[in-house]
Every structure is written in C-alpha cells, then in structure tokens.
Scaffold this active site. Structure first.
Site, PDB file in Angstrom:
ATOM      1  N   GLU A   1      -6.525  -7.886  -0.874  1.00  0.00           N
ATOM      2  CA  GLU A   1      -7.195  -7.757   0.431  1.00  0.00           C
ATOM      3  C   GLU A   1      -8.620  -7.255   0.217  1.00  0.00           C
ATOM      4  O   GLU A   1      -8.884  -6.522  -0.735  1.00  0.00           O
ATOM      5  CB  GLU A   1      -6.489  -6.727   1.345  1.00  0.00           C
ATOM      6  CG  GLU A   1      -5.173  -7.145   1.911  1.00  0.00           C
ATOM      7  CD  GLU A   1      -4.555  -6.060   2.790  1.00  0.00           C
ATOM      8  OE1 GLU A   1      -5.288  -5.360   3.519  1.00  0.00           O
ATOM      9  OE2 GLU A   1      -3.331  -5.900   2.718  1.00  0.00           O
TER      10      GLU A   1
ATOM     11  N   GLU B   1       0.801  -1.238   0.000  1.00  0.00           N
ATOM     12  CA  GLU B   1       0.000   0.000   0.000  1.00  0.00           C
ATOM     13  C   GLU B   1       0.830   1.282   0.000  1.00  0.00           C
ATOM     14  O   GLU B   1       0.454   2.267   0.626  1.00  0.00           O
ATOM     15  CB  GLU B   1      -0.958   0.014   1.182  1.00  0.00           C
ATOM     16  CG  GLU B   1      -2.027  -1.063   1.104  1.00  0.00           C
ATOM     17  CD  GLU B   1      -3.142  -0.900   2.117  1.00  0.00           C
ATOM     18  OE1 GLU B   1      -2.862  -0.350   3.193  1.00  0.00           O
ATOM     19  OE2 GLU B   1      -4.276  -1.304   1.813  1.00  0.00           O
TER      20      GLU B   1
HETATM   21  C1  GAL Z   1      -4.906  -2.802   4.726  1.00  0.00           C
HETATM   22  C2  GAL Z   1      -3.492  -3.216   5.114  1.00  0.00           C
HETATM   23  C3  GAL Z   1      -3.479  -4.387   6.074  1.00  0.00           C
HETATM   24  C4  GAL Z   1      -4.485  -4.171   7.156  1.00  0.00           C
HETATM   25  C5  GAL Z   1      -5.815  -3.994   6.531  1.00  0.00           C
HETATM   26  C6  GAL Z   1      -6.929  -3.899   7.507  1.00  0.00           C
HETATM   27  O1  GAL Z   1      -4.933  -1.514   4.269  1.00  0.00           O
HETATM   28  O2  GAL Z   1      -2.784  -3.558   3.973  1.00  0.00           O
HETATM   29  O3  GAL Z   1      -2.213  -4.543   6.610  1.00  0.00           O
HETATM   30  O4  GAL Z   1      -4.135  -3.061   7.896  1.00  0.00           O
HETATM   31  O5  GAL Z   1      -5.799  -2.813   5.766  1.00  0.00           O
HETATM   32  O6  GAL Z   1      -8.126  -3.924   6.830  1.00  0.00           O
END
Ligand code: GAL
Length: 804
Positions: A463, A391
């Site tokens: 994710e 990110e």
């Molecule tokens: C994302 C991040 C993860 C975690 C996640 C929580 O932005 O890459 O490490 O923090 O959010 O939803």
C-alpha cells in the site's frame, strides 16, 4: 445419467431483520418477512452520512421447499458462497451447522435432515454484528463490514461418492516451438465420502484437458490414484497480456457409469518472487497494482457476479494495472475468474485489520486461512497468499501456523503478510509492507534494505498514499493534481528500485468506512476513482503507464480563478505520448516533454507544462528571443508572487526592460493580461496535442464552458436473468462541450426506469465533483427497459437496455 450441475438457490427467501433472539423457537420474528434474492444486503444504506450500526444485527432467511424424491440415496450439498459474518443453518428445526467468517464459502450436507417428497423448512440465521469474536472484528476497522448473504447459494445433488475437490498444479515444461510448451498438470483429487486417499475399488478417475481458445482436447488420462499427472503439448502460457486458460475436466466413473464430474479452469505459468523482484514465466515484470475493496454504494457487498467482473475490466482496461490486492479478505470467485480471464495478477489475503484476538479468534483465523487456500488455489491469477492480519503486530506462534497452513495446502505459491512495521519477523517468503513514507516533498518510497529484515527474500509494497492525501472529486484542482502526482512519485520510486517487486496503491475507489476513519461522512476518499468507479486525476497516472492505446489527460481546466492570486503554475499532461504540443487560440505555443527530472524511472512520466506563453511573445509581439525570455520571466514572477511582492531580482529585470527596451508599465500590464491572465473579451482556447512518433494521437481542448453534456456510461446494455438477478452500473459524468469533466457540478438528477428493471439506491441523486452513478437490476422478467435521467439545466437522456 449425467451428474447434475449446480442448482442455484438464490430466489424466494423470506427475510426478516428481527431474529427472535434468546428464544428456542426457530421462527422468523413477526410476519413482516419479505421475499428477497441473493446476493442480499441485510440493510440498504445511504450513499454517505449514516450510522454504521445500521447493518450490525442478526437477521434471518427462510426457504420452504419440497425435497425432490429423486434425491433418494443421493448426497444433497448446499454451498453458501458468502454470508457476513456468522451463519447458522437449521433444517426442519434442527441445527445443521455453523460457519464463521464472512468472506469464504461454506458447504454443508442437508442429506440427513431432509424429508423427501415433503415440505421442508430451511432457516439461515445470519449474524452480522461487529461485536463477533472473529476476524476482522475486535477493534476499529477502516472499512464497513456489511451484512447478509451476499454471494450465491446453490445445491449440488451427488452420488454417495463424489468429487469434492480437484487441486490442479499446471506447470509449463520445455518449449516445443515458438510460444508453445509441453505442460504438466498434477492434480490431487479429494473424494467427498469423508475419506481422502485411494479411489475405492471399481472407481476410476479420468481427466481431459481442453484448450480454452480453440476447444481442442490435448490429452486424456485414466488412473485409480487420487494423485494424477497429465502431460500435454502445444500449451500456451498464461501471461498478463495473453492469459491463456485451459479446462481440466475430471470425471469419476464407477465401472462405466459417470458418477461425478468437475471442471477446473487452469493456466500454465510460473510465478516467482526473487530477491530482486517478481518473475512471471521467467520474465521480470514490475507489479503495478491497486488495492480493491469489494464494496458498492447502497448495497455494500451484495452485488452479483457481473458487477464483480466489471471491476476487473476497469482495473485492466481503464486503469491498466497488471495486479490487484484483494484488501483485506478473499473476494468473489467471479472477481478471480475475471482476473484469470483478463490477465490480472492477484495478491489475496485472510480477513482482518490490525487486530489479533484471543485464542478462539485465532482459531477462526486459522480456519479462514485454510478455507482461503483450499477454495482459491486453482486460480492462475493468484501469485501470493497474504497470511497475516493486515498491519498487525508480530506474533510468531500464530503466523508460524498460518504460514504452515498455506505452504502445506499449496506448496506452489509463496506467502506474504502485510505489515506497517519495518524489519519485523519475516516468516513469509515475501516481505509485504505498506510504505506511507511519502508526504509530498520527500522520497516516494524507502529502499528495500531499510524496510525488510532479510534482503535475500523478495520485497513488495502492499500500500501507499491513501490516508496520506485523501482527495475528493470536488476538491480544488491543485489538490486533485497533487493527489495524482503523489501516486506518480511513489510509483517512480519503486520503478527506480530494481529490488522492489512493485506496489499496490491505496486504493482503486473511495469506500464507505467507520466513524474513526474517512471524512466524517462515512467515506474514505482514498480512491483513484470515486465510489461509482469514475476516474479522478490519479487514475490517469496508472492508465498512462501502459502502451495499448494513447492516453491523454490534462490536470487543469485552465481557469486562473481556481488558484490563489490567479497563478495556475505548472499544468501536467498524463500521457504515454512522446510529447505534448500546446496551442493557444490555434497558435503554437510550445512543445513539452516527459518530466524525466522529477520522474526518471516511470515508463511514462507526466509531462510538466509551465510556460503557456512559449514563442508567442517573439512571434506576436516581435521581441527578440532574449528579451522575450526576460519579459516572460518577469510576467511569470508577477503571477507567482503578485505585483507588490515581486522579489528584488525581478524588479531589477523589469527596470532593465524599461530602460533599455523602452517598455512602459502599461505595456507590461497589457502583456500580463493578454498572455498570463487571459482576461477580457477574447475567448482563450487551449489545444493540447499528444504526439507519438511524430503523429498527433490524441488531443484535448480547454476553453470556457458553453454547454453541459451528461455522459452516461452503462456497464452493459444487455442484461440477463441467470443464476440470480443481474445488475448493471451506469456511471455518470457531467462534461463540457469538449468532453471535459465539470468538477464542480453537484446538481440533482432524477432517475426513473421503465420495463423489467429496478433502480438500486435512490431515484434522486446529485453528482459529486461532476461525477456519480446508479445501478439497475433485473426483476426476473425479460423485455426492453429504459433508464431516464433528467436534470434542471441539462437535456434529459434515456438509455435503453435489453433484458433476456
Ligand atoms: C492502511 C490500511 C488500509 C487503509 C489505508 C488507508 O493502513 O491497511 O486498510 O486504511 O491505511 O491509507
């Protein structure tokens, strides 16, 4: 002489939390050093609510040893598989080396400084401060980074020329007969004499390929080159369902004397990301995965290999996913080995979180990219390298270099790099993006063309969910159900988009995190499991997509008191069955089917059940079908809106029933209590039967709790002291007489052990949301051991273990 295998050096390290900073004297501070073993956490932490600076300091480990006279003329190599986060090694007062980065291994030679036949002193200075100018540090991070030497340390005693690396590329060629292929293994051998190139005069390299299944040797090759090719026939492919592995033995001979050998576990497979998705061995499969951190309660990263492998078992056998992303760093080889063995696809990546540092910081990141690829490229389970800081912003110069490193060191695998930015500069082969668009009511995921900057390349969701809907095991039922449904909605969306290669949900289990994240108690409740790897409802959304065994979980305990106004609303069955039949007090109510309206694309949509009156109104009360339906509609509306706020249309319906069917208000009340409210002295028992091909394959009963039963699920009953101590998990769940979780049981339990084991973590715990766990570790002794668990209001249990 047979070359020596690894000499594990995990035991008998003196440890101090107080390193004498600023002094030239390389001694452990004070006399308080105690003996520890690796994996070791520099601080043992509470389950939650703790100060994150507790592990952020410099510590020291010291080992005194006599260097074996037999090491004369040999090369003595030491490998530290992981030390969080910067390690400096001192031998007899001389600094030998420094390694920056807590997630990759460091190998260095002790040869020069050793005093053979005498006592030597080795000191490891481990800097675990979060202020370090290396990845992942520099800004906030949504996970704890912990400290200590948390994987194995071992020695290898080598001849002056040794095999430092075998990089093996196993490719399936044409099919010979059904399921059997000709295979090619190309290897690049690096010798550890500082030179990469041709094998010196008088030396030969030989390779032998052994079938992991039946121990058959399929080929032999001898050569003088450091690029070797070996052809084999009758090869079975490495696939998710059938992860066939082979052992490639590489030997280095000087004339006929065996100088060194190395075994590399390989798998023959092709893995390709194309514009329209992911192909394994030419077959398109949807990646259905979860993100995994490598952390555990109390000890952070410091858990032995068996525990790492256990997570793979859970992912594969309980959550039944086909892929994992090792967010946000390379994880233990024990984890990857288990992925190879069990057939779990892996997306692994360099350490980091959102922040890109200065030039010095980037240099470390580049080295970490190199180390990741060099150390992990033989694992057949790895299908994608993540070469961006998770990110982070675009940085073409920097990411041009990380991409070049990965492609140079491993031309066989594509790169990705996780972003939260749409249409960012795509230097990688796969656009990997965290899609957090789903807020509950809208689309589950954005279509590929709206996200990627080059639709001709593959697209993978790295994710989803996570912080969009944190869910505690002790949240109310509606919340826990919505959490599950959100995972289902996003999955349904990517199953529905042909050109999305798949997705990785955030995340496998809850994890300890920094103050800027989580719920204020140092926990991010983002898991589909709790910190001890107990399943929340959402876990069953994943499990129910697979076919191997019947899965059935019901979203509700069927208690109207759990809901505002007593309206349970829709209840879901997470199942891979064709239908679910509901019985109320043994009387058939209704059969329900997968909800293909809301989830048209999932292999197994949840089954939505919203009518627990079903045909009872007709059968029990004797109403006609038409009138029964009308009465049900009114009763459901009363449950939903409350009697006083009933919308006009329902009031009119009720009036009609009163006028034309002669129903009274009292009749209505009675039907409501009996069929919707379930109040009164009759016990209501619901039975849910999952039906597949006409057969009941699984069933669940929901009724008032009459008994509490503590379920303790040990990861194994057999422990052995191997290269180091072994640990085992014991997952705990309080259930009712029918095996249903009691989600609001939070009472304390007292743990104690007997025999050659110790508890990891406290001996008084409380279940959270009805779930919890503990860990045991061996002490070095063998024998029979027992874990006792006592509570105030439950029957005590004891679990026997055998330690070898
Ligand atoms: C994302 C991040 C993860 C975690 C996640 C929580 O932005 O890459 O490490 O923090 O959010 O939803």
């Amino acid at each position: 002489m047979k070359p020596e295998k690894r000499l594990y050096w995990n035991q008998d390290w003196e440890f101090t939390k107080r390193w004498n900073q600023g002094t030239e004297k390389l001694e452990l501070a004070g006399e308080e050093g105690c003996l520890v073993e690796f994996p070791h956490s520099n601080a043992e932490l509470p389950y939650h609510y703790f100060d994150e600076s507790e592990y952020s300091f410099i510590s020291g480990y010291r080992k005194k040893f006599t260097a074996d006279l037999a090491w004369e003329g040999k090369e003595v190599l030491m490998t530290i598989e992981a030390a969080a986060h910067v390690i400096e090694v001192f031998l007899n007062g001389e600094k030998l080396g420094r390694h920056e980065g807590g997630y990759t291994a460091y190998t260095l030679s002790l040869t020069e400084g050793l005093r053979l036949g005498q006592e030597n002193e080795l000191i490891l200075q481990v800097d675990s401060r979060e202020e370090l100018n290396i990845p992942p540090f520099g800004n906030v991070i949504d996970y704890m980074t912990y400290g200590g030497v948390y994987r194995n340390v071992y020695l290898e005693i080598k001849e002056k020329i040794w095999i430092a690396d075998v990089y093996a590329r196993a490719t399936p060629m044409e099919q010979e007969t059904e399921g059997l292929y000709r295979g090619r293994v190309e290897s690049t051998i690096t010798l550890g004499n500082g030179e990469i190139g041709d094998i010196p005069e008088g030396y030969t390299i030989r390779q032998k390929l052994t079938d992991g299944l039946n121990g058959e040797t399929t080929q032999k090759v001898a050569a003088r080159e450091n690029e070797l090719e070996l052809m084999a026939s009758g090869i079975r492919l490495w696939a998710v369902e059938t992860p066939c592995l082979y052992r490639l033995r590489t030997t280095l001979y000087c004339s006929d004397i065996l100088m060194d050998e190395r075994e590399t576990v390989i798998g023959f497979r092709t893995a390709e990301f194309k514009a329209d998705g992911f192909y394994l061995n030419g077959i398109k499969i949807k990646i259905r995965g979860l993100n995994r951190h490598q952390s555990y309660p109390y000890v952070g990263y410091a858990m032995p290999e068996g525990m790492q492998a256990e997570d793979v078992l859970i992912l594969k056998r309980e959550l039944k996913v086909n892929a994992v992303r090792t967010s946000h760093y390379p994880q233990s080889h024990a984890f990857l080995d288990a992925c190879d063995r069990l057939g779990l696809l892996v997306f692994t990546e360099i350490p980091g979180w959102q922040h890109i540092g200065d030039e010095a910081w980037k240099e470390v990141a580049l080295r970490q990219t190199e180390e990741m690829v060099l150390q992990y490229r033989n694992h057949p389970s790895i299908i994608l390298w993540g070469v961006r800081i998770n990110e982070s912003q675009d940085d073409d110069e920097f990411y041009g270099r990380t991409n070049a490193i990965a492609h140079r060191l491993d031309p066989t695998r594509p790169t990705g790099g996780v972003r939260f930015i749409k249409k960012s500069n795509l230097l990688e082969d796969v656009y990997t993006y965290n899609d957090f668009v789903h807020t509950g009511k809208n689309q589950g995921a954005d279509p590929k063309k709206e996200v990627t900057s080059d639709v001709s390349k593959a697209y993978l969701i790295s994710e989803y969910n996570g912080h969009m809907f944190p869910t505690k095991p002790f949240d109310d039922e509606a919340h826990r159900t919505e959490h599950a449904l959100r995972h289902a909605r996003v999955m349904d969306a990517y199953y529905g988009e042909e050109d999305i290669a798949g997705g990785f949900g955030w995340c496998m289990f809850d994890y300890n995190t920094h103050k800027d994240f989580g719920s204020g108690d140092a926990i991010c409740y983002h898991g589909v499991m709790d910190m001890f790897r107990n399943p929340k409802q959402a876990a069953f959304i994943y499990a129910s997509q697979a076919e191997e065994e019947p899965i059935l979980e019901i979203s509700s305990a069927m208690n109207i008191g759990e809901y505002p106004g007593g309206a349970i609303g829709a209840v879901y069955a997470y199942t891979n069955a064709d239908a679910v039949r509901v019985y109320k007090n043994d009387k058939f109510v209704k059969e329900f089917y997968p909800d293909r309206k809301e989830f048209p694309h999932l292999p197994h949509p949840p089954i939505r059940m919203d009518d627990f009156v079903g045909e009872l109104m007709e059968k029990e009360e004797g109403y006609s079908k038409k009138n029964a339906e009308a009465i049900k509609e009114v009763l459901f509306a009363v449950a939903k809106y409350g009697q006083n706020s009933l919308p006009l249309s329902y009031k009119l319906k009720m009036l009609k029933l009163m006028i034309f069917q002669g129903m009274t208000f009292e009749d209505g009340m009675r039907l409501f209590y009996q069929y919707i409210g379930n109040w009164g002295d009759t016990v209501t028992t619901y039975r849910f039967e999952a039906v597949k091909d006409g057969q009941t394959v699984k069933s669940m009963i929901k009724e008032p709790v009459t008994k509490k039963v503590l379920q303790a699920i040990p990861g194994s009953r057999y422990l052995h002291n191997g290269n180091t101590y072994e640990a085992v998990s014991v997952r705990l769940r309080m259930t009712d007489q029918n095996g249903n979780l009691l989600p609001y049981y939070q009472e304390p339990l007292k743990l104690s052990v007997q025999g050659p084991v110790r508890l990891i973590g406290p001996d008084i715990i409380s279940l959270k949301g009805g779930m919890g766990g503990t860990y045991l570790r061996t002490t070095g002794e063998s024998g029979e051991a027992v874990l006792f668990i006592e509570g105030n209001d439950i029957e005590s249990i004891k679990i026997p273990f055998t330690v070898e």
